[in-house]
Design a protein around this motif. Structure first.
Motif, mmCIF file in Angstrom:
data_model
loop_
_atom_site.group_PDB
_atom_site.id
_atom_site.type_symbol
_atom_site.label_atom_id
_atom_site.label_comp_id
_atom_site.label_asym_id
_atom_site.label_seq_id
_atom_site.Cartn_x
_atom_site.Cartn_y
_atom_site.Cartn_z
ATOM 1 N N GLU A 312 0.837 -1.206 0.000
ATOM 2 C CA GLU A 312 0.000 0.000 0.000
ATOM 3 C C GLU A 312 0.869 1.251 0.000
ATOM 4 O O GLU A 312 0.570 2.227 -0.702
ATOM 5 C CB GLU A 312 -0.931 -0.007 1.206
ATOM 6 N N VAL A 313 1.959 1.243 0.769
ATOM 7 C CA VAL A 313 2.901 2.375 0.770
ATOM 8 C C VAL A 313 3.454 2.587 -0.639
ATOM 9 O O VAL A 313 3.511 3.722 -1.136
ATOM 10 C CB VAL A 313 4.057 2.125 1.767
ATOM 11 N N ASP A 314 3.856 1.488 -1.288
ATOM 12 C CA ASP A 314 4.416 1.578 -2.643
ATOM 13 C C ASP A 314 3.394 2.160 -3.624
ATOM 14 O O ASP A 314 3.740 2.983 -4.477
ATOM 15 C CB ASP A 314 4.864 0.193 -3.127
ATOM 16 N N ARG A 315 2.133 1.739 -3.486
ATOM 17 C CA ARG A 315 1.076 2.270 -4.362
ATOM 18 C C ARG A 315 0.898 3.771 -4.147
ATOM 19 O O ARG A 315 0.721 4.530 -5.106
ATOM 20 C CB ARG A 315 -0.250 1.547 -4.102
ATOM 21 N N MET A 316 0.927 4.181 -2.892
ATOM 22 C CA MET A 316 0.731 5.603 -2.585
ATOM 23 C C MET A 316 1.901 6.448 -3.080
ATOM 24 O O MET A 316 1.712 7.573 -3.553
ATOM 25 C CB MET A 316 0.522 5.777 -1.080
ATOM 26 N N ILE A 317 3.105 5.912 -2.975
ATOM 27 C CA ILE A 317 4.285 6.635 -3.478
ATOM 28 C C ILE A 317 4.209 6.779 -4.997
ATOM 29 O O ILE A 317 4.486 7.855 -5.546
ATOM 30 C CB ILE A 317 5.585 5.918 -3.058
ATOM 31 N N GLU A 318 3.816 5.697 -5.672
ATOM 32 C CA GLU A 318 3.659 5.762 -7.131
ATOM 33 C C GLU A 318 2.593 6.777 -7.515
ATOM 34 O O GLU A 318 2.734 7.515 -8.498
ATOM 35 C CB GLU A 318 3.309 4.377 -7.689
ATOM 36 N N ALA A 320 1.767 9.430 -5.775
ATOM 37 C CA ALA A 320 2.327 10.762 -5.520
ATOM 38 C C ALA A 320 3.258 11.185 -6.646
ATOM 39 O O ALA A 320 3.240 12.340 -7.093
ATOM 40 C CB ALA A 320 3.072 10.763 -4.183
ATOM 41 N N ARG A 321 4.059 10.233 -7.133
ATOM 42 C CA ARG A 321 4.972 10.545 -8.246
ATOM 43 C C ARG A 321 4.194 10.852 -9.519
ATOM 44 O O ARG A 321 4.571 11.748 -10.284
ATOM 45 C CB ARG A 321 5.934 9.382 -8.466
ATOM 46 N N ALA A 332 9.960 13.396 -11.980
ATOM 47 C CA ALA A 332 9.037 13.076 -10.893
ATOM 48 C C ALA A 332 9.067 11.590 -10.544
ATOM 49 O O ALA A 332 8.894 11.214 -9.385
ATOM 50 C CB ALA A 332 7.611 13.490 -11.278
ATOM 51 N N ASP A 333 9.320 10.746 -11.563
ATOM 52 C CA ASP A 333 9.324 9.298 -11.317
ATOM 53 C C ASP A 333 10.525 8.863 -10.472
ATOM 54 O O ASP A 333 10.563 7.727 -9.983
ATOM 55 C CB ASP A 333 9.301 8.528 -12.641
ATOM 56 N N LYS A 334 11.499 9.768 -10.289
ATOM 57 C CA LYS A 334 12.670 9.444 -9.469
ATOM 58 C C LYS A 334 12.677 10.227 -8.150
ATOM 59 O O LYS A 334 13.650 10.171 -7.397
ATOM 60 C CB LYS A 334 13.959 9.761 -10.242
#
Length: 436
Positions: A312-318, A320-321, A332-334
């Motif tokens: 879920e954290v990974d999904r939210m970070i993606e 946000a990017r 932004a992707d980095k």
């Protein structure tokens, strides 16, 4: 295949998988033979490449694929046999010192937790209600009138006042030097509607066509233009035109221009009331749903699968990017975004998802076809062609799944509200809509 499951910590489990080497080799040989029928290599006709050459070129990659597939199948089969509800992907490593003719693997993974939900009768939920008043209808009418206002030039000696549209030239300087974005010609804005900084509006208010004025302006520290944020500027402004606004009368002509079927003032007000009531219903549902979910989480006991939280954290970070990229942020992707930024929110989402899923399972709160249909028709009712919107929802499984999730949440909300202690609270229309 021998299976051994060991509990490591809370939700973490360890499973040992054993596979016969001959099963792996047999599948590798079968895939290489199949590949040999179609593979193309220089110096050989298609389908005539010798097996030893095919094995030399593709043997490692095929062996790797087979190992992944067979171990994955073995894990799924063993987990199913042990009636384990696996959360996330297992971490699988090959063990050393396996018996001859066998390969052994350790699979470390998490299982979904047992969810214990306390007595909902002791839960307290604040349930808000609101009504669409005549005042709310009047405010909406005023917004509709402003959207259709026209402007007429005032007399040359008339002073600009709130509600007027002014056309100005301006130039700003900081320490005597012009700055980017600080100059414009024939710029229009409405006085008193917050389109410009307060000092700018205060300076122009009361000015007449042809007048010029120099005035100081302090940019706020949080101003969107970082180059000027927190700095003091001097502006020279010249008013070129002052126009008074004219709002249309509330009459049959206005109702007709808005496409109201009953083109009368009463019909217009009734249509506004119906639309506002629909919006109020959805906002009340959302607010009361949040209160129910808070109460539900407070009454639940469960351990969180770390893998689910991390996913879920990974999904939210993606997400946000992707948002940063849409705003035009370079690379932004980095963008370095620490996990901790989203972890509390991710933990709540996972916790809530597991609790809701358990409540739905235990009390058969799944979305029924007639509920889906009713909700979609209600969503479509505010559009000009509701039938097209209904078809749009039913034409895509993802959109339908989103509606299904909402209906399930509504079922859970109704279920909890029927059992919990309710504290009723009436709020004003403005408070519900987030107005001042």
């Amino acid at each position: 295949m021998a299976v051994n499951v060991e509990t490591l910590e809370k939700l973490e489990r360890k499973m040992t998988l054993t596979l016969p080497v001959n099963v792996i080799q047999s599948e590798v040989d079968a895939r290489l033979k199949k590949l040999a029928r179609t593979v193309k290599m220089d110096g050989f006709r298609p389908g005539k490449v010798p097996m030893n050459v095919v094995a030399q070129r593709y043997g490692y990659s095929v062996h790797y694929e087979v190992m992944n597939d067979k171990v994955g199948e073995a894990f799924a089969s063993a987990a199913n046999e042990a009636k384990l509800r696996v959360a996330g992907q297992p971490r699988i490593t090959e063990k050393e010192g396996s018996p001859e003719g066998e390969l052994s693997f350790d699979a470390i993974f998490e299982v979904y937790p047992e969810v214990k939900i306390g007595d909902l009768a002791s839960a307290e939920v604040e349930k808000v209600s609101a009504e669409v008043t005549d005042s709310a209808i009047d405010k909406t009418l005023e917004i509709l009138r402003k959207q259709r206002r026209t402007f007429a030039q005032r007399a040359h000696d008339a002073a600009a006042q709130d509600g007027d549209r002014v056309t100005v030239d301006f130039e700003g300087k900081i320490d005597g030097e012009p700055f980017s974005g600080g100059k414009a010609e024939d710029f229009q804005f409405l006085v008193g509607e917050g389109q410009m900084l307060k000092e700018f509006e205060d300076a122009v208010r009361g000015m007449k066509s042809g007048e010029s004025k120099t005035f100081p302006l302090a940019f706020p520290a949080d101003y969107h233009g970082k180059d000027v944020a927190g700095k003091q500027a001097d502006f020279l402004v010249t008013v070129k035109k002052v126009e008074a606004a004219h709002l249309p009368e509330v009459n049959e002509a206005l109702a007709k221009s808005l496409g109201i079927a009953d083109a009368t003032v009463e019909g217009l007000r009734a249509d506004i009331k119906k639309n506002l009531e629909r919006e109020v219903k959805f906002r009340l549902l959302a607010r009361n749903k949040n209160a129910v979910m808070d109460a539900l989480v407070a009454k639940a006991e469960l351990d969180l699968p770390k893998s689910s939280v991390q996913a879920e954290v990974d999904r939210m970070i993606e997400g946000a990017r992707a948002d940063l990229k849409q705003r035009g942020i370079k690379d932004a992707d980095k963008a370095p975004i620490p996990d901790d930024v989203f972890r509390p929110q991710a933990e709540r989402r996972v916790r809530l998802g597991l609790v809701v899923a358990e409540l739905v399972r235990a009390n058969e709160l799944h979305a029924k076809p007639e509920q889906l249909k009713a909700h979609i028709e209600e969503l479509a009712a505010s559009y000009e062609k509701p039938a097209d919107v209904v078809r749009w929802y039913y034409g895509d499984n993802r959109r339908l799944a989103e509606v299904e999730a909402i209906v399930i949440e509504n079922n859970v909300t109704d279920f909890v509200l029927a059992k919990a202690k309710i504290n009723d609270k009436a709020v004003s229309f403005d408070e519900l809509m987030g107005q001042n």
